[in-house]
Scaffold this active site. Sequence first.
Site, PDB file in Angstrom:
ATOM      1  N   ARG A  26       0.821  -1.223   0.000  1.00 19.36           N
ATOM      2  CA  ARG A  26       0.000   0.000   0.000  1.00 19.36           C
ATOM      3  C   ARG A  26       0.845   1.258   0.000  1.00 19.36           C
ATOM      4  O   ARG A  26       0.486   2.258   0.621  1.00 19.36           O
ATOM      5  CB  ARG A  26      -0.934   0.047   1.218  1.00 19.36           C
ATOM      6  CG  ARG A  26      -2.088  -0.915   1.183  1.00 19.36           C
ATOM      7  CD  ARG A  26      -3.247  -0.323   0.364  1.00 19.36           C
ATOM      8  NE  ARG A  26      -4.236  -1.349   0.086  1.00 19.36           N
ATOM      9  CZ  ARG A  26      -5.307  -1.562   0.851  1.00 19.36           C
ATOM     10  NH1 ARG A  26      -5.538  -0.811   1.878  1.00 19.36           N
ATOM     11  NH2 ARG A  26      -6.147  -2.527   0.542  1.00 19.36           N
ATOM     12  N   ARG A  30      -3.819   6.321   0.776  1.00 21.10           N
ATOM     13  CA  ARG A  30      -4.386   7.565   1.313  1.00 21.10           C
ATOM     14  C   ARG A  30      -3.472   8.331   2.259  1.00 21.10           C
ATOM     15  O   ARG A  30      -3.704   9.501   2.529  1.00 21.10           O
ATOM     16  CB  ARG A  30      -5.711   7.253   2.031  1.00 21.10           C
ATOM     17  CG  ARG A  30      -6.844   7.025   1.060  1.00 21.10           C
ATOM     18  CD  ARG A  30      -8.057   6.458   1.752  1.00 21.10           C
ATOM     19  NE  ARG A  30      -7.797   5.101   2.213  1.00 21.10           N
ATOM     20  CZ  ARG A  30      -8.723   4.273   2.689  1.00 21.10           C
ATOM     21  NH1 ARG A  30      -9.973   4.681   2.793  1.00 21.10           N
ATOM     22  NH2 ARG A  30      -8.416   3.061   3.078  1.00 21.10           N
ATOM     23  N   ARG A  39      -7.508  10.902  -5.852  1.00 17.99           N
ATOM     24  CA  ARG A  39      -8.765  10.286  -5.395  1.00 17.99           C
ATOM     25  C   ARG A  39      -9.908  11.292  -5.282  1.00 17.99           C
ATOM     26  O   ARG A  39     -11.071  10.906  -5.291  1.00 17.99           O
ATOM     27  CB  ARG A  39      -8.553   9.591  -4.054  1.00 17.99           C
ATOM     28  CG  ARG A  39      -8.011   8.201  -4.180  1.00 17.99           C
ATOM     29  CD  ARG A  39      -9.062   7.204  -4.668  1.00 17.99           C
ATOM     30  NE  ARG A  39      -9.887   6.715  -3.585  1.00 17.99           N
ATOM     31  CZ  ARG A  39     -11.178   6.956  -3.434  1.00 17.99           C
ATOM     32  NH1 ARG A  39     -11.822   7.696  -4.312  1.00 17.99           N
ATOM     33  NH2 ARG A  39     -11.849   6.453  -2.414  1.00 17.99           N
ATOM     34  N   ASP A  75      -6.522  -3.470  -7.508  1.00 15.31           N
ATOM     35  CA  ASP A  75      -7.121  -3.978  -6.277  1.00 15.31           C
ATOM     36  C   ASP A  75      -7.282  -5.482  -6.375  1.00 15.31           C
ATOM     37  O   ASP A  75      -7.487  -6.037  -7.451  1.00 15.31           O
ATOM     38  CB  ASP A  75      -8.463  -3.319  -5.967  1.00 15.31           C
ATOM     39  CG  ASP A  75      -8.877  -3.619  -4.534  1.00 15.31           C
ATOM     40  OD1 ASP A  75      -8.367  -2.960  -3.622  1.00 15.31           O
ATOM     41  OD2 ASP A  75      -9.657  -4.573  -4.316  1.00 15.31           O
ATOM     42  N   TYR A 151     -13.914 -13.207   0.603  1.00 17.67           N
ATOM     43  CA  TYR A 151     -14.708 -12.023   0.231  1.00 17.67           C
ATOM     44  C   TYR A 151     -15.965 -12.416  -0.538  1.00 17.67           C
ATOM     45  O   TYR A 151     -17.047 -11.871  -0.333  1.00 17.67           O
ATOM     46  CB  TYR A 151     -13.877 -11.066  -0.634  1.00 17.67           C
ATOM     47  CG  TYR A 151     -12.950 -10.183   0.176  1.00 17.67           C
ATOM     48  CD1 TYR A 151     -13.456  -9.105   0.903  1.00 17.67           C
ATOM     49  CD2 TYR A 151     -11.590 -10.417   0.219  1.00 17.67           C
ATOM     50  CE1 TYR A 151     -12.614  -8.295   1.642  1.00 17.67           C
ATOM     51  CE2 TYR A 151     -10.739  -9.613   0.962  1.00 17.67           C
ATOM     52  CZ  TYR A 151     -11.258  -8.550   1.671  1.00 17.67           C
ATOM     53  OH  TYR A 151     -10.437  -7.752   2.417  1.00 17.67           O
TER      54      TYR A 151
HETATM   55  O1  CP3 Z   1       0.133  -1.657  -2.421  1.00 14.96           O
HETATM   56  C1  CP3 Z   1      -0.139  -0.806  -3.301  1.00 14.96           C
HETATM   57  O2  CP3 Z   1       0.314   0.365  -3.279  1.00 14.96           O
HETATM   58  C2  CP3 Z   1      -0.960  -1.241  -4.500  1.00 14.96           C
HETATM   59  C3  CP3 Z   1      -2.352  -1.072  -4.415  1.00 14.96           C
HETATM   60  C4  CP3 Z   1      -3.282  -2.048  -3.709  1.00 14.96           C
HETATM   61  C5  CP3 Z   1      -4.620  -1.688  -3.441  1.00 14.96           C
HETATM   62  N1  CP3 Z   1      -5.265  -2.778  -2.948  1.00 14.96           N
HETATM   63  C6  CP3 Z   1      -5.233  -0.371  -3.696  1.00 14.96           C
HETATM   64  C7  CP3 Z   1      -6.248   0.057  -2.734  1.00 14.96           C
HETATM   65  C8  CP3 Z   1      -3.113  -3.368  -3.300  1.00 14.96           C
HETATM   66  C9  CP3 Z   1      -1.871  -4.231  -3.323  1.00 14.96           C
HETATM   67  C10 CP3 Z   1      -4.382  -3.822  -2.839  1.00 14.96           C
HETATM   68  C11 CP3 Z   1      -4.638  -5.211  -2.380  1.00 14.96           C
HETATM   69  C12 CP3 Z   1      -5.827  -5.492  -1.583  1.00 14.96           C
HETATM   70  N2  CP3 Z   1      -7.100  -5.032  -1.788  1.00 14.96           N
HETATM   71  C13 CP3 Z   1      -5.862  -6.409  -0.521  1.00 14.96           C
HETATM   72  C14 CP3 Z   1      -4.708  -7.233  -0.046  1.00 14.96           C
HETATM   73  C15 CP3 Z   1      -3.771  -6.429   0.757  1.00 14.96           C
HETATM   74  C16 CP3 Z   1      -4.106  -6.307   2.188  1.00 14.96           C
HETATM   75  O3  CP3 Z   1      -4.185  -5.173   2.667  1.00 14.96           O
HETATM   76  O4  CP3 Z   1      -4.196  -7.355   2.856  1.00 14.96           O
HETATM   77  C17 CP3 Z   1      -7.186  -6.444  -0.042  1.00 14.96           C
HETATM   78  C18 CP3 Z   1      -7.671  -7.267   1.127  1.00 14.96           C
HETATM   79  C19 CP3 Z   1      -7.951  -5.581  -0.852  1.00 14.96           C
HETATM   80  C20 CP3 Z   1      -9.412  -5.311  -0.776  1.00 14.96           C
HETATM   81  C21 CP3 Z   1      -9.620  -3.916  -0.359  1.00 14.96           C
HETATM   82  N3  CP3 Z   1      -9.409  -2.822  -1.181  1.00 14.96           N
HETATM   83  C22 CP3 Z   1      -9.947  -3.425   0.937  1.00 14.96           C
HETATM   84  C23 CP3 Z   1     -10.257  -4.299   2.133  1.00 14.96           C
HETATM   85  C24 CP3 Z   1      -9.924  -2.036   0.860  1.00 14.96           C
HETATM   86  C25 CP3 Z   1     -10.170  -1.053   1.988  1.00 14.96           C
HETATM   87  C26 CP3 Z   1     -11.492  -0.410   1.936  1.00 14.96           C
HETATM   88  C27 CP3 Z   1     -11.472   0.886   2.713  1.00 14.96           C
HETATM   89  O5  CP3 Z   1     -12.489   1.576   2.598  1.00 14.96           O
HETATM   90  O6  CP3 Z   1     -10.494   1.207   3.391  1.00 14.96           O
HETATM   91  C28 CP3 Z   1      -9.589  -1.673  -0.460  1.00 14.96           C
HETATM   92  C29 CP3 Z   1      -9.461  -0.303  -1.000  1.00 14.96           C
HETATM   93  C30 CP3 Z   1      -8.117   0.090  -1.528  1.00 14.96           C
HETATM   94  N4  CP3 Z   1      -7.421  -0.606  -2.455  1.00 14.96           N
HETATM   95  C31 CP3 Z   1      -7.389   1.270  -1.192  1.00 14.96           C
HETATM   96  C32 CP3 Z   1      -6.207   1.253  -1.950  1.00 14.96           C
HETATM   97  C33 CP3 Z   1      -5.133   2.298  -1.985  1.00 14.96           C
HETATM   98  C34 CP3 Z   1      -7.776   2.354  -0.193  1.00 14.96           C
HETATM   99  C35 CP3 Z   1      -9.040   2.983  -0.465  1.00 14.96           C
HETATM  100  C36 CP3 Z   1      -9.183   4.080  -1.469  1.00 14.96           C
HETATM  101  O7  CP3 Z   1      -8.253   4.685  -2.037  1.00 14.96           O
HETATM  102  O8  CP3 Z   1     -10.369   4.371  -1.643  1.00 14.96           O
END
Ligand code: CP3
Length: 351
Positions: A26, A30, A39, A75, A151
């Site tokens: 990540r 954010r 965003r 994602d 999921y």
């Molecule tokens: O690492 C990076 O910089 C690459 C980007 C990346 C994202 N998601 C972008 C993202 C990666 C590697 C992921 C993987 C991901 N997505 C996982 C596995 C990693 C982990 O943390 O265990 C999972 C479980 C997801 C599913 C997911 N996507 C969740 C649970 C969430 C959070 C929802 C929330 O509201 O916080 C996301 C959203 C997400 N994916 C964000 C980012 C940067 C943050 C939210 C946003 O920008 O709106």
Amino acid sequence: MSAPDSLLVRACKALPVERTPVWFMRQAGRYMAEYRAVRKKHSLIEICRNPRLAAEVTITAAEFLQVDAAIIFADLLLPLEVMGLPFHFSAGEGPVIERPVRSKEDVSRLRTDSAADLGYVADAVALVTKHFGSKVPVIGFCGAPFTLASYIIEGGGSRNYIHAKTLMYSQPDVFDELLGKLVSVTAEYAAEQVRAGADVIQVFDSWVGCLSVEDYRQYVLPRTTQLVRRLKESGAPVIYFGTDTATLLTAMKETGADVIGLDWRIPLNEGWSRLEGKGGVQGNLDPVALFSDWEQVRRRTQEILDRAAGRPGHIFNLGHGIMPETPVANVKALAAYVREYSAKSGVHSHS
Ligand code: CP3
């Protein structure tokens, strides 16, 4: 592959390196003002689906932090859509899968013929590799079958995985068919990222730590092994990451992954020794430590590097992703400190 001689790729193969490669899960997120600015104008899914924007976000984070890898911005859940499972992100609730999969009929309806529709991620990888050339390796990624299935069955994030485990225990054939379909789609999707130039694939099994080691071996390990084998056929080393996995590490290594991710709950050297010296490890600073003052972060980081002791195969990372409110200055200083301390401590020159 665009950077086959990079520190990251060498460490994935447990080859000696002059200093420890560092990147963060990540790292584009954010906590960074630049990401929040993008965003404001685009939803998460819009960024993912637009190769130019996804590449920009990926590149900005890697350059700002001066890390040794750029993880493609995408994602974990994108493959759900091409399998016929629409989802959205709801504020405060996280991902919501609109029609959770709970029965044999639900599983048989899932499509496995449209992985090519995720080509926009490979297109973003191609733009990032074109930008960095051989200077910075690019990490592609996909979800592991268990974490994606959790999921899909729960309909979103979960605390106890009651629906997922109930299906797994009571209809193991249906559960296995679901995992098989997920392997088929994610293997093709990740191979496409490698063909576009990705140097390494990380498999995220974020929630696998909810399983006992017996259940992991019985219901999950065979399909995860199948995925890792197919990814390795694409030619890229594989990093296999999960959290809460201290009891699962030996079994996770049996997938054949080159590198195993460690979370912060286990001392790095102890986790590594559970892998019986086979291959590398990635980790493992507690992401919450980054909220402390710099001296605290520095001390904990030094301890991790000292525990790795320059053995070939260590990739520095957090034990899980960077959290939204994390102080940016600490993240940047952390990357710099890993570079400097691991180069200076000299242990690498003996390995
Ligand atoms: O690492 C990076 O910089 C690459 C980007 C990346 C994202 N998601 C972008 C993202 C990666 C590697 C992921 C993987 C991901 N997505 C996982 C596995 C990693 C982990 O943390 O265990 C999972 C479980 C997801 C599913 C997911 N996507 C969740 C649970 C969430 C959070 C929802 C929330 O509201 O916080 C996301 C959203 C997400 N994916 C964000 C980012 C940067 C943050 C939210 C946003 O920008 O709106």
